[in-house]
Enzyme design. Structure first.
Site, PDB file in Angstrom:
ATOM      1  N   THR A   1      45.596  43.465  60.028  1.00 32.13           N
ATOM      2  CA  THR A   1      46.835  42.857  59.532  1.00 32.13           C
ATOM      3  C   THR A   1      47.256  43.566  58.241  1.00 32.13           C
ATOM      4  O   THR A   1      46.418  44.031  57.466  1.00 32.13           O
ATOM      5  CB  THR A   1      46.670  41.348  59.261  1.00 32.13           C
ATOM      6  OG1 THR A   1      45.788  41.157  58.147  1.00 32.13           O
ATOM      7  CG2 THR A   1      46.119  40.607  60.477  1.00 32.13           C
TER       8      THR A   1
ATOM      9  N   TYR B   1      46.976  32.890  44.441  1.00 32.92           N
ATOM     10  CA  TYR B   1      46.387  34.068  45.087  1.00 32.92           C
ATOM     11  C   TYR B   1      44.860  34.010  45.016  1.00 32.92           C
ATOM     12  O   TYR B   1      44.154  34.212  46.010  1.00 32.92           O
ATOM     13  CB  TYR B   1      46.884  35.354  44.409  1.00 32.92           C
ATOM     14  CG  TYR B   1      46.153  36.592  44.873  1.00 32.92           C
ATOM     15  CD1 TYR B   1      46.581  37.306  45.989  1.00 32.92           C
ATOM     16  CD2 TYR B   1      45.003  37.039  44.208  1.00 32.92           C
ATOM     17  CE1 TYR B   1      45.896  38.438  46.423  1.00 32.92           C
ATOM     18  CE2 TYR B   1      44.317  38.161  44.639  1.00 32.92           C
ATOM     19  CZ  TYR B   1      44.771  38.861  45.738  1.00 32.92           C
ATOM     20  OH  TYR B   1      44.074  39.975  46.173  1.00 32.92           O
TER      21      TYR B   1
END
Ligand code: LMG
Ligand code: NDP
Ligand code: PMR
Length: 394
Positions: A87, A269
């Protein structure tokens, strides 16, 4: 539509040559996942399936790549390439890894990207050998897109040998949260929830792989580990009691942050990386023994030049690479980081499951220690269960 027209001929010619199904995925990925032209796709898919057994098996490689024809005489084994989905292979670490693997000739790299044209351009300008990669559309900010990707991959008939969950977004300067199509805060939505659904839906494919070493790799980071200096730079990762995750990770139902706090892009994050590392271990606990699949995570080093920092202030982008190069000495080039991740994908000596790999000054891999939170089995189970609900698996 333009995409479709331009990719159709090459998709079909790839069939005729009986060479590889790689091109088909190029064709397949974008239009199908964009919900275009579903009318004639079944025909293409059937053709494709028929070709997989012939085309893929006909490929030979020189070294110990996955064996298909196990009964072939010793030394003359018919081998097929391994299939690896990466990905976010349109830039940075993902692209460098795709290139490193494609160049070995032993892998067909399926670049799972949200921006099809960007990926195609990136692969071309990186000089990736065109027979060894294909591109399929995947937007991790949409659970529908994840499901569509899985369905396209399954219908392609390509066996899946390794899945690399690499894509990520980092929004350190965002003052307001942004959201995925399903209404989750973007960083955790893409980096963790999108990948969680993807990995869960592809687990059966990995189980069916006849590759000598099927693997699921989830990219982690030092910045999610508070047992390091880097992990202590504020804001620090902390999942808390996960009340925000439980409530759906948005302002309407509770909080955009996993721990229920006020939105902070940098923390979101780092929290998402903790989830990535926890999920790798939870997969390992639940499935390694039963399936033999290797589950692993890694910190590839500080790749200070990638697109990950695109939203950071210009001064940061200017100073961060020399800071990492000359002060922390944690800097690693995209190319070298790609080689590291490629090692975790394919090196026969890195088959141990449940491991968080890092590299020392001499670029030798070692099993690193995760922080207390990032190795907390209770938290891992809770993230797993709450995430299952959010992505519609429970
Ligand atoms: C947060 O602030 C924001 O609050 C948040 O919203 C989000 O944006 C987040 O991570 C993103 O940042 C972080 C802030 C706080 O850090 C900074 O803003 C500093 C940016 C520094 C970036 C690195 C560039 C450094 C430039 C140095 C010059 C390099 C030039 C190289 C030239 C070489 C030529 C040969 O950060 C802090 O508060 C910092 C405090 C961190 C505490 C860490 C724990 C202990 C630290 C101990 C110090 C060890 C010393 C190491 C050497 C460091 C040298 C700078
Ligand atoms: P990049 O920004 O270069 O690469 C991230 C990739 O993720 C891009 O290809 C991007 O696509 C893709 N992506 C982002 N959002 C989506 C989405 N919604 N759907 C599909 N793909 C998406 O960053 P890096 O290469 O640095 O990051 C790769 C991995 O490495 C991340 O998991 C990161 O956490 C990790 N990491 C990075 C470190 C570093 O120092 N750079 C250190 C430690 C870990 P597009 O090209 O379209 O933007
Ligand atoms: Mg960090 C050995 C020290 C070390 C390492 C390996 C990293 C990696 N960082 C270190 C130290 C420091 N950093 C110190 C002392 C500071 C304060 C000056 C510092 C600051 C800093 C900032 C502001 N560092 C950062 C940022 C970011 O915005 C990056 C980030 O947190 O992204 C989430 C980052 C990073 N430092 C790293 C790595 C690998 C990153 C980013 C990549 C990531 O985790 O994906």
């Amino acid at each position: 539509m333009a995409l479709q027209a331009s990719f159709l001929p090459s998709a079909l010619s790839a069939h005729k040559e009986g060479k590889t199904v790689a091109k088909d995925s190029v064709f397949l990925g974008a239009p199908l996942s964009d919900h275009l032209k579903s009318d004639f796709s079944p025909l293409l898919l059937r053709t494709k399936r028929a070709n997989v057994s012939i085309g893929v098996r006909a490929q030979t490689t020189a070294t110990a790549a996955p064996s298909v024809n196990r009964s072939a005489p010793e030394g003359k084994k018919t081998l097929r390439k391994g299939n690896v989905v990466i990905t976010g292979a349109s830039s940075g670490l993902g692209l460098a890894t795709a290139k490193a693997l494609a160049e070995t000739g032993k892998w067909n790299v399926i670049m799972a990207c949200r921006d099809f044209l960007k990926a195609e351009k990136a692969a071309k300008s990186a000089g990736m050998p065109k027979d060894n990669y294909s591109i399929m559309h995947l937007d991790l900010a949409s659970l529908d897109s994840v499901r569509q990707f899985v369905s396209n991959l399954k219908r392609s008939g390509l066996p899946l040998d390794v899945l690399v969950c690499n894509a990520a977004v980092y929004q350190p300067t965002a003052s307001e949260p942004s959201y995925t199509a399903d209404g989750f805060e973007m960083s955790v939505g893409v980096n963790h929830l999108g990948h969680f659904l993807l990995a869960r839906l592809l687990l059966d494919e990995l189980k069916e792989s006849d590759h000598p070493s099927p693997r699921l790799i989830i990219v982690g980071s030092i910045t999610g580990n508070t047992n390091t200096l880097a992990g202590n730079v504020p804001p620090k990762a902390n999942l808390g009691d996960m009340r925000g995750l439980a409530a759906g990770l948005n302002d309407t139902s509770g909080s955009t942050m996993i721990d229920g706090g006020k939105f902070d892009g940098a923390k979101a994050y780092k929290d998402s990386k903790v989830c990535n590392m926890l999920m790798m271990q939870e997969f390992h606990r639940r499935y390694h023994e039963e399936t033999g699949i290797t589950f692993a995570s890694l910190y590839p080093g500080c790749i200070a030049t990638t697109g990950l920092f695109r939203e950071h202030i210009p001064l940061f982008r200017l100073l961060f690479p020399p800071f990492q190069k000359y002060i922390t000495k944690g800097f690693v080039s995209e190319e070298d980081a790609g080689k590291r991740l490629a090692q975790v994908v394919s090196d026969p000596s890195l088959t141990k499951s449940g491991v968080y790999w890092s590299w020392n000054k001499n670029s030798a891999s070692f099993e690193n220690q995760l922080s207390q939170e990032a190795s907390d089995a209770g938290k891992a189970r809770k993230v797993w269960e709450l995430s299952e609900k959010l992505v519609g698996l429970a």
